[in-house]
Design a protein around this motif. Structure first.
Motif, short mmCIF file in Angstrom:
data_model
loop_
_atom_site.label_atom_id
_atom_site.label_comp_id
_atom_site.label_asym_id
_atom_site.label_seq_id
_atom_site.Cartn_x
_atom_site.Cartn_y
_atom_site.Cartn_z
N THR A 78 0.83 -1.20 0.00
CA THR A 78 0.00 0.00 0.00
C THR A 78 0.86 1.26 0.00
O THR A 78 0.59 2.22 -0.72
N ILE A 79 1.93 1.25 0.80
CA ILE A 79 2.82 2.41 0.87
C ILE A 79 3.50 2.64 -0.48
O ILE A 79 3.62 3.78 -0.96
N ASN A 80 3.94 1.56 -1.11
CA ASN A 80 4.59 1.70 -2.41
C ASN A 80 3.63 2.19 -3.48
O ASN A 80 4.02 2.95 -4.37
N LEU A 81 2.38 1.78 -3.41
CA LEU A 81 1.38 2.27 -4.36
C LEU A 81 1.15 3.77 -4.15
O LEU A 81 0.98 4.53 -5.12
N HIS A 82 1.17 4.19 -2.90
CA HIS A 82 1.02 5.60 -2.56
C HIS A 82 2.16 6.42 -3.18
O HIS A 82 1.93 7.46 -3.82
N LEU A 83 3.38 5.96 -3.00
CA LEU A 83 4.54 6.67 -3.55
C LEU A 83 4.54 6.64 -5.08
O LEU A 83 4.92 7.62 -5.73
#
Length: 305
Positions: A78-83
Motif C-alpha cells: 500500500t505504501i509503495n502504491l502511494h509513492l
C-alpha cells in the motif's frame, strides 16, 4: 492523517487537473482513479502542514510522509502504491510546467515480496472445463471460461463483450479494449469458438431482443463482474478442484501455459496486453519452476535418484 479541512486551491487545483488527465486521456478505471485521488488528498493534507503548495515540497517532506504512512502500519504494498501515485503525479506536473523537479524520485518505499500469480496446471484446467452442461446456464458458464482461458482475457474485457463480437470470435481473432483504452487483437481457440456457438443457441432465453451484451443473466441484462466471479467459483467447487477458481487465475494459467510451451515472453506480453515487459516477467518465475523440475528429472548429471 485523519479527515481534515478542505484543501486550499493551491493544492486542490493540481489534483483536479491530474485526475481529469487520468480519466480522460489515460482512461484509468474508476477504482484506480478513486485510489489516486485518495492518495493525493492524503498527501496534500500532510504536506500542507509544512509548505504552501506542491512546488515547494522537497525530498525531506516526502520522507516525512513515508514515516507517517509506516506509523499507520500500512502494508508495504500500500505504501509503495502511494509513492508510485505521487511519482506519476509529479511527472505530470513537470510536463505541464507546474513543478520543476520530482521530489519523490529518490525516495524508496519499503521492500516487499510480490507474490507470484497462482495458476492452475493443465490437468486442473481440463478438469474445470470438462463440463457436461445440463442446462443453459452451464452452457453459458462453459463458454465464458473457455473464452477466458483460450484468449487470456481480463475479467472486465470478458464482461464487456457484445453480441457484435461474435463474428470476430468465430473467425478466431478477437479485438478487445484493454487497460488505458488500448486495443489488442487476440486469438480464439476452437474449443472456445465451439462453446460460444453453443451459448448463442440458447442466449435468447436470457436476453431481450435489443440487449447488446454477449453474456447475459437471468435478469436479461449484461452479466456483472461480480456474477462472473461467483459462477467460476461455483464451478471450481463442482468440478472438484482443491484450488479456488476465479477469473484472474484463468488468465494467469493462460499466460503460464503459453510461456511454458514457447518460452516467448514478448509474445505473452502482447497477448496479455501488458504495457511493460516487467509486468509480464513475473511469469518467468512460474516457468522457471517448471524448467527446474524438467532439469532435475532429465539432465544426466542432475537426475535425482
Amino acid at each position: 492523517m485523519s479527515e481534515q479541512q478542505p484543501l486550499s486551491a493551491s493544492w486542490q487545483q493540481s489534483i483536479d487537473l491530474y485526475i481529469a488527465f487520468a480519466r480522460n486521456e489515460k482512461h484509468y478505471s474508476t477504482a484506480t482513479i478513486d485510489a489516486y485521488l485518495r492518495h493525493l488528498e492524503t498527501s496534500a493534507h500532510y504536506f500542507s502542514q509544512f509548505v504552501a503548495n506542491w512546488q515547494a515540497i522537497e525530498v525531506e517532506n516526502v520522507k516525512g510522509l513515508l514515516a507517517k504512512l509506516k506509523s499507520r502500519e500500512l502494508s508495504a504494498r500500500t505504501i509503495n502504491l502511494h509513492l508510485s501515485c505521487l511519482r506519476s503525479f509529479y511527472k505530470f506536473l513537470i510536463r505541464k510546467g507546474l513543478a520543476k523537479a520530482n521530489p519523490v524520485e529518490l525516495v524508496k518505499g519499503p521492500k516487499f515480496t510480490k507474490p507470484l500469480p497462482k495458476n492452475l496446471d493443465v490437468d486442473q484446467v481440463n478438469q474445470l472445463l470438462e463440463i457436461v452442461p445440463e442446462d443453459s446456464l452451464a452452457i453459458r458458464d462453459k463458454a465464458m471460461m473457455e473464452l477466458m482461458y483460450s484468449s487470456g482475457l481480463r475479467l472486465s474485457e470478458l464482461s464487456s463483450l457484445n453480441l457484435t463480437d461474435k463474428s470476430a470470435i468465430f473467425n478466431g481473432l478477437l479485438t478487445v479494449l484493454g487497460k488505458g483504452g488500448k486495443e489488442r487483437v487476440i486469438p480464439v481457440g476452437r474449443k472456445a469458438i465451439s462453446a460460444v456457438k453453443e451459448w448463442l443457441k440458447v442466449r435468447a432465453e436470457f436476453a431481450n431482443p435489443d440487449e447488446l451484451a454477449l453474456f447475459t443473466s437471468k435478469q436479461k441484462r449484461r452479466l456483472s463482474i461480480r456474477q462472473i466471479r461467483a459462477r467460476m467459483k461455483k464451478w471450481g467447487i463442482e468440478q472438484g478442484l482443491s484450488a479456488n477458481v476465479h477469473p484472474h487465475k484463468l488468465r494467469h494459467s493462460f499466460a503460464s501455459h503459453i510461456l511454458e510451451s514457447s518460452g516467448d515472453l514478448r509474445a505473452v506480453q502482447e497477448l496479455l496486453g501488458h504495457s511493460n515487459l516487467s509486468t509480464t516477467q513475473v511469469y518467468t518465475h512460474l516457468d522457471f519452476q517448471h524448467l527446474a523440475k524438467v532439469y532435475d528429472n532429465t539432465h544426466p548429471r542432475a537426475k535425482k535418484k
